[in-house]
Write a protein that holds these residues in place. Structure first.
Motif, mmCIF file in Angstrom:
data_model
loop_
_atom_site.group_PDB
_atom_site.id
_atom_site.type_symbol
_atom_site.label_atom_id
_atom_site.label_comp_id
_atom_site.label_asym_id
_atom_site.label_seq_id
_atom_site.Cartn_x
_atom_site.Cartn_y
_atom_site.Cartn_z
ATOM 1 N N ARG A 1 -55.996 -26.302 52.455
ATOM 2 C CA ARG A 1 -55.804 -24.860 52.303
ATOM 3 C C ARG A 1 -57.126 -24.099 52.308
ATOM 4 N NH1 ARG A 1 -50.698 -23.961 53.826
ATOM 5 N NH2 ARG A 1 -49.374 -25.612 53.009
ATOM 6 N N LEU A 2 -58.140 -24.664 51.661
ATOM 7 C CA LEU A 2 -59.426 -23.966 51.633
ATOM 8 C C LEU A 2 -59.999 -23.843 53.037
ATOM 9 C CD1 LEU A 2 -61.674 -22.613 50.118
ATOM 10 C CD2 LEU A 2 -62.656 -24.870 49.615
ATOM 11 N N ALA A 3 -59.880 -24.930 53.822
ATOM 12 C CA ALA A 3 -60.362 -24.870 55.200
ATOM 13 C C ALA A 3 -59.601 -23.819 55.994
ATOM 14 C CB ALA A 3 -60.211 -26.238 55.861
ATOM 15 N N ALA A 4 -58.294 -23.730 55.728
ATOM 16 C CA ALA A 4 -57.487 -22.726 56.431
ATOM 17 C C ALA A 4 -57.940 -21.317 56.062
ATOM 18 C CB ALA A 4 -56.017 -22.913 56.091
ATOM 19 N N ARG A 5 -58.254 -21.101 54.786
ATOM 20 C CA ARG A 5 -58.729 -19.772 54.379
ATOM 21 C C ARG A 5 -60.076 -19.465 55.009
ATOM 22 N NH1 ARG A 5 -57.479 -21.162 48.144
ATOM 23 N NH2 ARG A 5 -55.267 -21.619 48.459
ATOM 24 N N HIS B 1 -57.614 -14.293 49.983
ATOM 25 C CA HIS B 1 -56.388 -13.740 49.408
ATOM 26 C C HIS B 1 -56.795 -12.665 48.399
ATOM 27 C CE1 HIS B 1 -53.625 -16.477 51.216
ATOM 28 N NE2 HIS B 1 -54.039 -17.548 50.571
ATOM 29 N N ARG B 2 -56.128 -11.530 48.454
ATOM 30 C CA ARG B 2 -56.413 -10.430 47.514
ATOM 31 C C ARG B 2 -55.181 -10.202 46.643
ATOM 32 N NH1 ARG B 2 -57.141 -5.903 51.733
ATOM 33 N NH2 ARG B 2 -55.282 -7.027 52.425
ATOM 34 N N ARG C 1 -61.624 -18.803 47.624
ATOM 35 C CA ARG C 1 -61.387 -17.617 48.444
ATOM 36 C C ARG C 1 -60.135 -16.865 48.002
ATOM 37 N NH1 ARG C 1 -64.167 -17.378 54.126
ATOM 38 N NH2 ARG C 1 -64.040 -15.258 53.321
ATOM 39 N N VAL C 2 -59.985 -16.756 46.703
ATOM 40 C CA VAL C 2 -58.925 -15.942 46.108
ATOM 41 C C VAL C 2 -59.602 -14.902 45.219
ATOM 42 C CG1 VAL C 2 -56.909 -15.896 44.606
ATOM 43 C CG2 VAL C 2 -57.263 -17.830 46.156
ATOM 44 N N ARG C 3 -59.304 -13.648 45.448
ATOM 45 C CA ARG C 3 -59.893 -12.551 44.679
ATOM 46 C C ARG C 3 -58.803 -11.874 43.858
ATOM 47 N NH1 ARG C 3 -63.451 -15.124 46.199
ATOM 48 N NH2 ARG C 3 -65.236 -14.586 47.520
ATOM 49 N N ILE C 4 -59.028 -11.733 42.560
ATOM 50 C CA ILE C 4 -58.043 -11.136 41.671
ATOM 51 C C ILE C 4 -58.614 -9.887 41.019
ATOM 52 C CG2 ILE C 4 -56.727 -11.449 39.533
ATOM 53 C CD1 ILE C 4 -56.480 -14.394 40.197
#
Length: 341
Positions: free
Chosen positions: A51-55, A62-63, A94-97
Motif C-alpha cells: 500500500r505504501l508503494a501504491a501511495r 490520503h487526506r 502518506r496519510v495526513r489527518i
C-alpha cells in the motif's frame, strides 16, 4: 520467500497487468468472469498489495479530516489527543489527518462544515448529529467520492461507510442495571440528563436505560430527561433543580458529558452519599470522584481505540483492504472504585 508480485497474479490469471490493476482498484471495464479469475489468483497466491508503494506511485497522500465538538468536553479532548497521536504514527505512511472543531449540537453548522470538505478531503470522521441537514451533507460527500465514517455518535439514516463507537443502547441498559443494583431495592425517582436528544448516542442510551428500569426495577420512577448540551454549568443547574424539586430523588444518570456539574450539585446538596450517580467516560475528573464515592459507576469507551479504528477504516475503504470487524469493535468498559486503573 519472494514477495508475490502483480506480474505473478497476472500470469496465474492469464490476463494483463492493466486488467489486474483495474480489478484491484474496482474500476469498470472488466468482465465478471475475468474479475473472478483475478480474485482467485490473488487468493491462491496470497497476494498482498504494497500500500505504501501504491501511495508513493500515486504521488499524493490520503487526506482525512476529523470533525470533533468544540467546547470543554473532557472525553472529546481526550479523543482529540489520541487522534493527534494516531496522525503522528501514520504520517510516514502518506496519510495526513486534520482536525476541525464544530458545534455539533447545531445541525446546520455541522452540515456546513461537512459541505466545506468537499474536494478538500478524501475521508471524514465526524461526531455526527442525527439531523436531516447533517445526513444530507454526509450523503453529498459520499456521492462526491469522499469516504465518511461516524464517530461516537451515529447518523444511521445517512450513507456513511461505518460507525465507530460503542453499542449505546447496550450502554444505557448497563447503566440502568448498575444504578438499580446499587440502590439495593430502594424505591424513588431517577433523574436523567443528556447533552442533546438530537445526538443518536444519547437517544439510544436513554432508550436502553428506560427498558431495563421498566423491566427490572418497577419501584423506580424515571423523571423527564433534561438537556444540558454537555456543559458543566448548565448541567449543574439541571442537577441542582432535580435535587431541589424531588426529596425522593435516589438516582441520577448522566447520559452525556458535564459530570462536573452533577458532582458540584450533589456535593452542594449534601446528598452525594444518598443519590446513586452513574456517568459516562473515565476522565481524570470522573476518576477522582469515582474513587471519592460521589460517582458510583462509569461506563467508558476507549478514545484511543476509536481514533485508530476510524483511521484504519478510512484507509481500508479508500484502498479496498478487507476489514477485521473484531478488531474494530469498540468495547463497553465498566469502572467502579475498586477496579479503576
Amino acid at each position: 520467500m519472494a514477495r508475490t508480485t502483480l506480474q505473478d497474479v497476472a500470469k496465474t490469471a492469464g490476463v494483463s497487468l492493466a486488467t489486474v490493476d483495474r480489478v484491484l482498484n474496482r474500476r469498470a471495464g472488466v468482465h465478471a468472469d475475468t474479475a473472478e479469475r483475478v480474485q482467485q489468483a490473488i487468493e491462491r497466491l496470497k497476494y498482498r498489495p504494497d500500500r505504501l508503494a501504491a501511495r508513493l506511485a500515486r504521488g499524493r497522500d490520503h487526506r482525512f479530516e476529523f470533525i470533533l465538538p468544540s467546547g470543554s468536553n473532557a472525553f472529546m479532548r481526550a479523543l482529540e489527543e489520541r487522534v493527534r497521536v494516531t496522525a503522528d504514527h501514520v504520517v510516514d505512511e502518506r496519510v495526513r489527518i486534520g482536525i476541525t472543531h464544530v458545534d455539533v449540537f447545531d445541525g446546520e453548522v455541522l452540515a456546513a462544515a461537512l459541505d466545506n470538505l468537499r474536494g478538500e478531503a478524501d475521508g471524514v470522521a465526524v461526531v455526527a448529529l442525527d439531523h436531516p441537514s447533517v445526513c444530507e451533507a454526509i450523503d453529498d460527500l459520499t456521492q462526491s467520492g469522499v469516504t465518511v465514517v461516524t464517530l461516537v455518535s451515529d447518523a444511521p439514516r445517512s450513507k456513511r461507510a461505518h460507525y465507530v463507537g460503542i453499542d449505546n443502547t447496550a450502554a444505557g441498559r448497563t447503566a440502568a442495571s448498575l444504578l438499580g443494583r446499587f440502590l439495593g431495592g430502594r424505591g424513588g425517582k431517577v433523574g436523567l440528563i443528556a447533552g442533546s436528544m438530537a445526538l443518536r448516542d444519547h437517544i439510544e442510551r436513554q432508550i436502553g436505560f428506560e427498558q431495563v428500569i421498566a423491566r427490572d426495577f418497577p419501584g423506580l420512577r424515571l423523571l423527564p430527561i433534561r438537556e444540558g448540551r454537555d456543559d458543566d454549568e448548565r448541567v449543574e443547574a439541571l442537577a441542582a433543580a432535580l435535587l431541589g424539586e424531588h426529596d425522593d430523588l435516589v438516582g441520577i444518570y448522566n447520559v452525556g458529558a458535564g459530570n462536573g456539574g452533577v458532582v458540584a450539585a450533589l456535593e452542594a446538596s449534601g446528598r452525594s452519599r444518598d443519590v446513586v450517580f452513574v456517568a459516562h467516560e473515565l476522565t481524570p475528573f470522573s476518576r477522582r470522584h469515582l474513587i471519592r464515592g460521589t460517582i458510583d459507576a462509569i461506563i467508558n469507551q476507549d478514545a484511543g481505540h476509536e481514533g485508530r479504528s476510524a483511521t484504519r477504516l478510512l484507509i481500508a475503504e479508500r484502498e479496498g483492504i478487507p476489514i477485521d470487524a473484531g478488531q474494530e469493535r469498540i468495547r463497553i468498559d465498566i469502572f467502579v472504585r475498586d477496579n479503576v486503573p
